[in-house]
Design a protein around this motif. Structure first.
Motif, PDB file in Angstrom:
ATOM      1  N   GLN A 157      13.977  16.639 -26.834  1.00 26.31           N
ATOM      2  CA  GLN A 157      15.140  17.510 -26.803  1.00 26.31           C
ATOM      3  C   GLN A 157      16.303  16.835 -26.079  1.00 26.31           C
ATOM      4  OE1 GLN A 157      13.836  21.124 -24.909  1.00 26.31           O
ATOM      5  NE2 GLN A 157      12.180  21.483 -26.385  1.00 26.31           N
ATOM      6  N   LEU A 158      17.507  17.133 -26.519  1.00 27.71           N
ATOM      7  CA  LEU A 158      18.690  16.599 -25.864  1.00 27.71           C
ATOM      8  C   LEU A 158      19.892  17.474 -26.183  1.00 27.71           C
ATOM      9  CD1 LEU A 158      20.346  13.646 -27.754  1.00 27.71           C
ATOM     10  CD2 LEU A 158      18.523  14.962 -28.793  1.00 27.71           C
ATOM     11  N   ARG A 159      20.910  17.353 -25.335  1.00 30.29           N
ATOM     12  CA  ARG A 159      22.219  17.960 -25.630  1.00 30.29           C
ATOM     13  C   ARG A 159      23.073  16.885 -26.260  1.00 30.29           C
ATOM     14  NH1 ARG A 159      25.649  21.967 -25.241  1.00 30.29           N
ATOM     15  NH2 ARG A 159      23.983  23.356 -24.600  1.00 30.29           N
ATOM     16  N   ALA A 160      23.646  17.196 -27.419  1.00 27.34           N
ATOM     17  CA  ALA A 160      24.380  16.191 -28.180  1.00 27.34           C
ATOM     18  C   ALA A 160      25.581  16.842 -28.841  1.00 27.34           C
ATOM     19  CB  ALA A 160      23.462  15.572 -29.235  1.00 27.34           C
ATOM     20  N   ARG A 161      26.356  16.014 -29.523  1.00 28.18           N
ATOM     21  CA  ARG A 161      27.452  16.520 -30.345  1.00 28.18           C
ATOM     22  C   ARG A 161      26.943  16.630 -31.775  1.00 28.18           C
ATOM     23  NH1 ARG A 161      31.592  17.192 -27.243  1.00 28.18           N
ATOM     24  NH2 ARG A 161      32.850  17.954 -28.966  1.00 28.18           N
ATOM     25  N   VAL A 162      27.153  17.803 -32.373  1.00 26.28           N
ATOM     26  CA  VAL A 162      26.651  18.102 -33.710  1.00 26.28           C
ATOM     27  C   VAL A 162      27.829  18.470 -34.598  1.00 26.28           C
ATOM     28  CG1 VAL A 162      25.171  19.617 -35.067  1.00 26.28           C
ATOM     29  CG2 VAL A 162      24.432  18.860 -32.791  1.00 26.28           C
TER      30      VAL A 162
ATOM     31  N   SER B 185      12.736   2.254 -22.436  1.00 25.76           N
ATOM     32  CA  SER B 185      12.776   3.386 -23.369  1.00 25.76           C
ATOM     33  C   SER B 185      13.436   2.956 -24.667  1.00 25.76           C
ATOM     34  CB  SER B 185      13.550   4.554 -22.747  1.00 25.76           C
ATOM     35  OG  SER B 185      14.872   4.156 -22.418  1.00 25.76           O
ATOM     36  N   LYS B 186      13.055   3.626 -25.747  1.00 25.41           N
ATOM     37  CA  LYS B 186      13.584   3.228 -27.053  1.00 25.41           C
ATOM     38  C   LYS B 186      13.513   4.398 -28.023  1.00 25.41           C
ATOM     39  CE  LYS B 186      13.057  -0.416 -30.572  1.00 25.41           C
ATOM     40  NZ  LYS B 186      12.252  -1.593 -30.969  1.00 25.41           N
ATOM     41  N   ILE B 187      14.629   4.661 -28.691  1.00 22.16           N
ATOM     42  CA  ILE B 187      14.642   5.627 -29.793  1.00 22.16           C
ATOM     43  C   ILE B 187      14.136   4.922 -31.050  1.00 22.16           C
ATOM     44  CG2 ILE B 187      16.131   7.030 -31.284  1.00 22.16           C
ATOM     45  CD1 ILE B 187      17.937   7.456 -28.868  1.00 22.16           C
ATOM     46  N   LEU B 188      13.142   5.496 -31.686  1.00 22.24           N
ATOM     47  CA  LEU B 188      12.574   4.879 -32.888  1.00 22.24           C
ATOM     48  C   LEU B 188      13.176   5.441 -34.167  1.00 22.24           C
ATOM     49  CD1 LEU B 188       8.812   4.763 -31.817  1.00 22.24           C
ATOM     50  CD2 LEU B 188      10.552   2.987 -31.582  1.00 22.24           C
ATOM     51  N   ARG B 189      13.589   6.714 -34.133  1.00 21.81           N
ATOM     52  CA  ARG B 189      14.192   7.306 -35.342  1.00 21.81           C
ATOM     53  C   ARG B 189      15.097   8.463 -34.941  1.00 21.81           C
ATOM     54  NH1 ARG B 189       9.912   8.724 -37.845  1.00 21.81           N
ATOM     55  NH2 ARG B 189      10.005  11.003 -37.828  1.00 21.81           N
ATOM     56  N   TYR B 190      16.424   8.312 -35.234  1.00 23.97           N
ATOM     57  CA  TYR B 190      17.372   9.387 -34.929  1.00 23.97           C
ATOM     58  C   TYR B 190      18.730   9.065 -35.533  1.00 23.97           C
ATOM     59  CZ  TYR B 190      20.338  12.594 -32.238  1.00 23.97           C
ATOM     60  OH  TYR B 190      21.233  13.565 -31.866  1.00 23.97           O
ATOM     61  N   ILE B 191      19.263   9.995 -36.297  1.00 27.69           N
ATOM     62  CA  ILE B 191      20.635   9.934 -36.799  1.00 27.69           C
ATOM     63  C   ILE B 191      21.430  10.960 -36.010  1.00 27.69           C
ATOM     64  CG2 ILE B 191      22.166  10.120 -38.786  1.00 27.69           C
ATOM     65  CD1 ILE B 191      20.182   7.868 -39.068  1.00 27.69           C
ATOM     66  N   GLY B 192      22.415  10.490 -35.240  1.00 28.50           N
ATOM     67  CA  GLY B 192      23.173  11.404 -34.400  1.00 28.50           C
ATOM     68  C   GLY B 192      24.640  11.074 -34.380  1.00 28.50           C
ATOM     69  N   GLN B 193      25.428  11.985 -33.811  1.00 30.71           N
ATOM     70  CA  GLN B 193      26.864  11.806 -33.702  1.00 30.71           C
ATOM     71  C   GLN B 193      27.199  10.918 -32.506  1.00 30.71           C
ATOM     72  OE1 GLN B 193      29.338  13.366 -35.816  1.00 30.71           O
ATOM     73  NE2 GLN B 193      27.530  13.670 -37.071  1.00 30.71           N
ATOM     74  N   THR B 194      28.112   9.984 -32.691  1.00 31.24           N
ATOM     75  CA  THR B 194      28.602   9.180 -31.591  1.00 31.24           C
ATOM     76  C   THR B 194      29.614   9.988 -30.788  1.00 31.24           C
ATOM     77  OG1 THR B 194      30.487   8.237 -32.769  1.00 31.24           O
ATOM     78  CG2 THR B 194      28.357   7.151 -33.074  1.00 31.24           C
ATOM     79  N   VAL B 195      30.103   9.415 -29.685  1.00 33.54           N
ATOM     80  CA  VAL B 195      31.117  10.114 -28.891  1.00 33.54           C
ATOM     81  C   VAL B 195      32.417  10.254 -29.662  1.00 33.54           C
ATOM     82  CG1 VAL B 195      30.119   9.422 -26.689  1.00 33.54           C
ATOM     83  CG2 VAL B 195      31.811   7.951 -27.785  1.00 33.54           C
ATOM     84  N   ASP B 196      32.617   9.451 -30.706  1.00 34.59           N
ATOM     85  CA  ASP B 196      33.802   9.560 -31.551  1.00 34.59           C
ATOM     86  C   ASP B 196      33.583  10.476 -32.746  1.00 34.59           C
ATOM     87  OD1 ASP B 196      35.488   7.806 -30.098  1.00 34.59           O
ATOM     88  OD2 ASP B 196      34.363   6.116 -30.876  1.00 34.59           O
ATOM     89  N   GLY B 197      32.417  11.137 -32.810  1.00 35.82           N
ATOM     90  CA  GLY B 197      32.158  12.064 -33.899  1.00 35.82           C
ATOM     91  C   GLY B 197      31.759  11.392 -35.189  1.00 35.82           C
ATOM     92  N   ILE B 198      31.170  10.196 -35.116  1.00 40.52           N
ATOM     93  CA  ILE B 198      30.736   9.473 -36.302  1.00 40.52           C
ATOM     94  C   ILE B 198      29.216   9.527 -36.373  1.00 40.52           C
ATOM     95  CG2 ILE B 198      30.695   7.229 -37.462  1.00 40.52           C
ATOM     96  CD1 ILE B 198      33.270   6.564 -35.900  1.00 40.52           C
ATOM     97  N   SER B 199      28.688   9.890 -37.547  1.00 42.38           N
ATOM     98  CA  SER B 199      27.245   9.917 -37.730  1.00 42.38           C
ATOM     99  C   SER B 199      26.717   8.494 -37.786  1.00 42.38           C
ATOM    100  CB  SER B 199      26.899  10.665 -39.021  1.00 42.38           C
ATOM    101  OG  SER B 199      25.500  10.734 -39.186  1.00 42.38           O
TER     102      SER B 199
END
Length: 841
Positions: free
Chosen positions: A651-656, A702-716
């Motif tokens: 779980q995390l808080r992110a920009r969606v 630590s390492k993320i193995l699979r995740y598509i998320g928004q950058t701080v600039d709002g880019i997927s």
């Protein structure tokens, strides 16, 4: 072939496990460490220098417990002036406690944690006082009062304790009533006139009844200095109390009643401005920020940027047509000074927070082998506070007025049985909680809401509540296979049900035209008539899909104002298996495999768009650990452990991204697959009488193995390969403590404590596809040095000492967040120092 791929993966995993095993064995004389943590004399030591803990719900020698534990005794905590939960990270390697900005501490242990400050969100690290749960981090403020010791259990916990957790558990163990009368008082005064007065009284009330009452009052002046005016923030004014009554009705039955609570009327603190967003190198450390925010009603704003009002060349500020100068200049930035910050003038940034908890622990010894234990508790928290969030004197870019309430009930019943070489535990627990959040966000000068369809707005209100029920049954067993070999394991079946109700609302009549226009802008294309103007405080939510709205609101038409209702129900089965081998009486080698879960959750900090209502599902962590302990009396002890964590749905808080009109919003998200692995070691050496040297360290990759998320600039972006945020690779702690008699009736002591944390980030930093504008979110490495020097009576009844924290005034920060138009950071305290005197009657 798919099958071949799986076999390949299995070989790779096997190799890595073997490498971890080899690393641990090479590093091991086999080990023992608990941060200079000998409990009070009430617990009998197995032999000289042995440490007794209750990590597995019964008193055991640390050298018999097959898990990684750090323990710190109460006297060591007092000498370090330990009154804030954030100080615990200086004493426990691998633990960090960050400031969320919402008076909710963020606990992260071995990289496992979540930066989610919602009042109703549980932590990945469970917190207890005498095994009584504090279900939410916001409740943990008063835990540091009158302690016997603190035990930090690392790795998933869920088969013995009432709350599921993926990161570990922290159990604060309070001092208990004494058989004879005793009392004590201590007083502390330090920099910024901050200090406290603390005392206790303990003893028998009747032949079968004894009690202990402890209280602490804390005070202090503001330590933050306004950049733009003569003003201070950060006063301390709180009170904490605890009363424990022990009743031993018969030889076979006893009960303990605990009532504790706190009242906090201190100031909230202001964050420091880092940069204006988008970044464009507006880095605070380089003094390049020239822009804050303005009321743009009379000037245009280029798409994706802050208002484009003209610049006054003489002052370096941007000015509206009304000549309203509200823009920050470079010489008004905080720089690398923890005390310099800014906040809205004319506001009272104080708290009125209250918490109380009552618990009853009853124990029946049915016979020599079987015992029953019942723990019942109820807790109530009310929060009422005003918080600065944009770190500037520009009025109402972002200020939050937070009201909240938690009611939490917990019941546990368990039976323990000892037969020959088997210790067995079976039990059940039940919890029922209610949480309510009411957050008013004042955003009139924020670019995002300055002008909604031609109407200005002062901001919005967030209303959210959760009704949470959980139950579990659990069992564990320890079986001594031989004198040296013990096999143990535990399993738990639990279910968690959460019902969410939430909405957004305009805060006043001035703001209602803007929000009404926003909703009607969606209703018209959908062929629906416009709604009449909303009233102040009237609920709404932006739904662009009729099916989703009807499901959430029990059939209301599309974009009709009202509450949203959602339910999340999940079950899980945490478990663990331990194999312990004792080559000698004072050493241990253990192998542990465990699985833990953290319950899913609804966020309550953003309810504008219906996507923000989406819950995160429960996270699952499977841990593999190989470690050991070795001890040579009091002179030397050593501990080492290698571990690997496989994470599902972290779980995390992110920009969606939610689409127009809001674009990217703050919401919860999950990382489908990620991994942690690392190594930790610690040692204690007492080369001569009175001298204790302690060193400990944790390495985490630590390492993320699979995740598509928004950058701080709002880019997927594919963020695979990124390390976790808030997870430094290295955490190192060192202590030197020396005591010696000065005269027949006077002892002297001296101590130095050093803690180091390597660099990390508040956001993910992709390794394969670097992205711009990440520099403001960096959390630099830092080293903190604390110290103490003093004298005490030869009989131990009095003590006087000088202490210092962050003696070299290191500038550091533990959290960075983007809010409204700006990025802000939360700095640690500057150098503080003072004196403490204490006396025991």
């Amino acid at each position: 072939m798919p099958g071949e791929a799986k076999r390949g993966d299995g070989k790779m995993i096997s190799r890595k496990i073997l490498l971890l095993t080899a690393s641990a064995m090479i590093a091991m004389p086999v080990a023992a460490f608990a941060q200079n943590a000998t409990p009070q004399a009430a617990a009998d030591d197995v032999d000289v220098g042995e440490i007794v803990v209750t990590a597995q719900r019964r008193e055991q020698a640390l050298s018999d417990v097959g898990m990684s534990i750090s323990a710190i005794n109460g006297e060591a905590l007092k000498t370090r002036n330990f009154t804030d939960v954030s100080d615990l990270s200086k004493l426990v390697p691998g633990l960090s406690v960050s400031d969320s900005g919402f008076s909710t501490p963020i606990y992260t242990l071995r990289g496992v944690g979540i930066n989610e400050p919602s009042i109703g969100s549980s932590s990945s690290v469970a917190i207890y006082v005498d095994e009584v749960p504090l279900a939410y981090p916001v409740m943990t403020q008063g835990t540091t009062l009158d302690l016997q010791r603190v035990e930090v259990l690392k790795g998933p916990q869920g088969t013995l304790y009432g709350q599921n957790s993926t990161g570990g558990a922290i159990n604060y163990i309070a001092n208990k009533p004494t058989d004879e009368f005793s009392a004590g008082i201590s007083a502390t005064l330090g920099r910024f006139m901050r200090g406290n007065v603390e005392g206790f009284i303990s003893g028998p009330l009747a032949p079968t009844l004894k009690a202990r009452v402890a209280v602490r009052g804390s005070f202090g002046n503001g330590w933050q200095q306004s950049i733009t005016r003569n003003d201070k923030l950060g006063k301390v004014k709180n009170f904490t109390g605890r009363a424990i009554v022990d009743w031993e009705a018969t030889e076979n039955f006893k009960a303990s009643f605990n009532f504790n609570g706190w009242v906090d009327k201190s100031d909230t603190v202001a964050p420091q401005l880092v940069s204006v967003f988008p970044g464009n190198a507006f880095n605070v450390d380089r003094n390049l920020v020239v822009l804050d925010t303005v009321n743009s009603a009379s000037c245009s704003a280029p798409a994706g940027r802050l208002p484009g009002c003209p610049i006054n060349a003489a002052t370096g500020t941007r000015v509206t047509a009304a000549n309203n100068t509200v823009i920050t200049r470079p010489n008004l930035l905080p720089g690398r000074n923890a005390r310099r910050a800014d906040w809205d003038p004319g506001q009272n940034f104080d708290r009125d927070d209250k918490f109380w908890q009552g618990s009853v622990r009853a124990e029946w010894q049915l016979n020599d082998q079987v015992a029953l234990t019942s723990i019942t508790s109820y807790a109530h928290l009310k929060r009422d506070q005003n918080s600065e969030f944009d770190g500037t004197a520009a009025s109402e870019n972002l200020r939050n007025f937070q009201k909240g309430e938690i009611k939490s009930f917990a019941q546990e019943v368990r039976m323990t049985a000892d037969f020959a070489n088997i210790h067995w535990l079976v039990g059940a627990n039940y919890g029922r909680d209610r949480t309510n959040d009411d957050v008013t966000q004042f955003l009139r000068n924020a670019s995002a809401v300055q002008n909604i369809f031609g109407f200005p707005s002062n901001g919005g209100r967030i209303l959210a509540s959760q009704r949470i029920k959980n139950w579990a049954i659990f069992t564990s067993i320890d079986a001594e296979l031989t004198e040296q070999l013990t096999l143990s394991g535990g399993i738990r079946l639990s279910e968690d049900t959460r019902k969410f109700r939430g909405c957004g609302a305009p805060i006043d009549s001035f703001s209602t035209p803007a929000y009404t226009a926003l909703i009607n802008a969606f209703r018209t294309p959908a062929g629906l008539p416009p709604i009449p103007q909303l009233a102040a405080g009237q609920c709404y939510a932006i739904y662009t899909t009729a099916a989703v709205q009807q499901n959430d609101t029990a059939g209301l038409p599309l974009l009709t104002p009202g509450f949203a209702n959602r339910t999340l129900k999940q079950d899980n089965v945490p478990w663990n298996v331990n194999l312990n081998f004792k080559p000698t009486q004072s050493s241990l080698i253990y192998a542990r495999v465990s699985r833990g879960f953290k319950a899913g959750n609804f966020s309550t900090l953003n309810t504008t768009d219906h996507v923000a209502y989406n819950p995160v599902v429960q996270e699952k962590l499977t841990a593999y650990e190989l470690g050991g302990r070795f001890r040579m009396g009091r002179m030397f002890s050593f501990e080492a452990a290698a571990f690997r964590y496989d994470y599902i749905n972290k779980q995390l808080r992110a920009r969606v991204f939610v689409g127009p009109p809001f674009g990217n919003i703050n919401a919860q998200d999950t990382i489908p697959k990620s991994r942690l692995k690392g190594f930790e070691a610690s040692a204690t050496l007492r080369p001569v009488e009175g001298l204790t040297l302690t060193g400990s360290g944790t390495y985490i990759k630590s390492k993320i193995l699979r995740y598509i998320g928004q950058t701080v600039d709002g880019i997927s972006q594919d963020q695979s390969g990124s390390p976790f945020n808030f997870t430094p690779k290295w955490s190192l702690n060192g202590d030197l403590n020396y005591e010696r008699p000065l005269t027949a009736d006077l002892d002297g002591f001296f101590g130095v404590n050093v803690s180091y944390r390597s660099a990390t980030s508040a956001v993910f930093v992709p390794q394969n596809a670097p992205q711009p504008n990440l520099a403001p979110f960096a959390i630099d490495k830092y080293t903190l040095v604390d110290g103490q020097i003093g004298v005490s009576g030869g009989d131990g009844r009095w003590k006087a000492f000088l202490w210092g924290k962050n003696l070299f005034n290191k500038y550091y920060w533990t959290n960075v967040i983007r809010v409204s138009d700006v990025i802000v950071r939360f700095p640690g305290m500057p150098a503080t120092y003072g004196a403490t005197v204490s006396y025991k009657f």
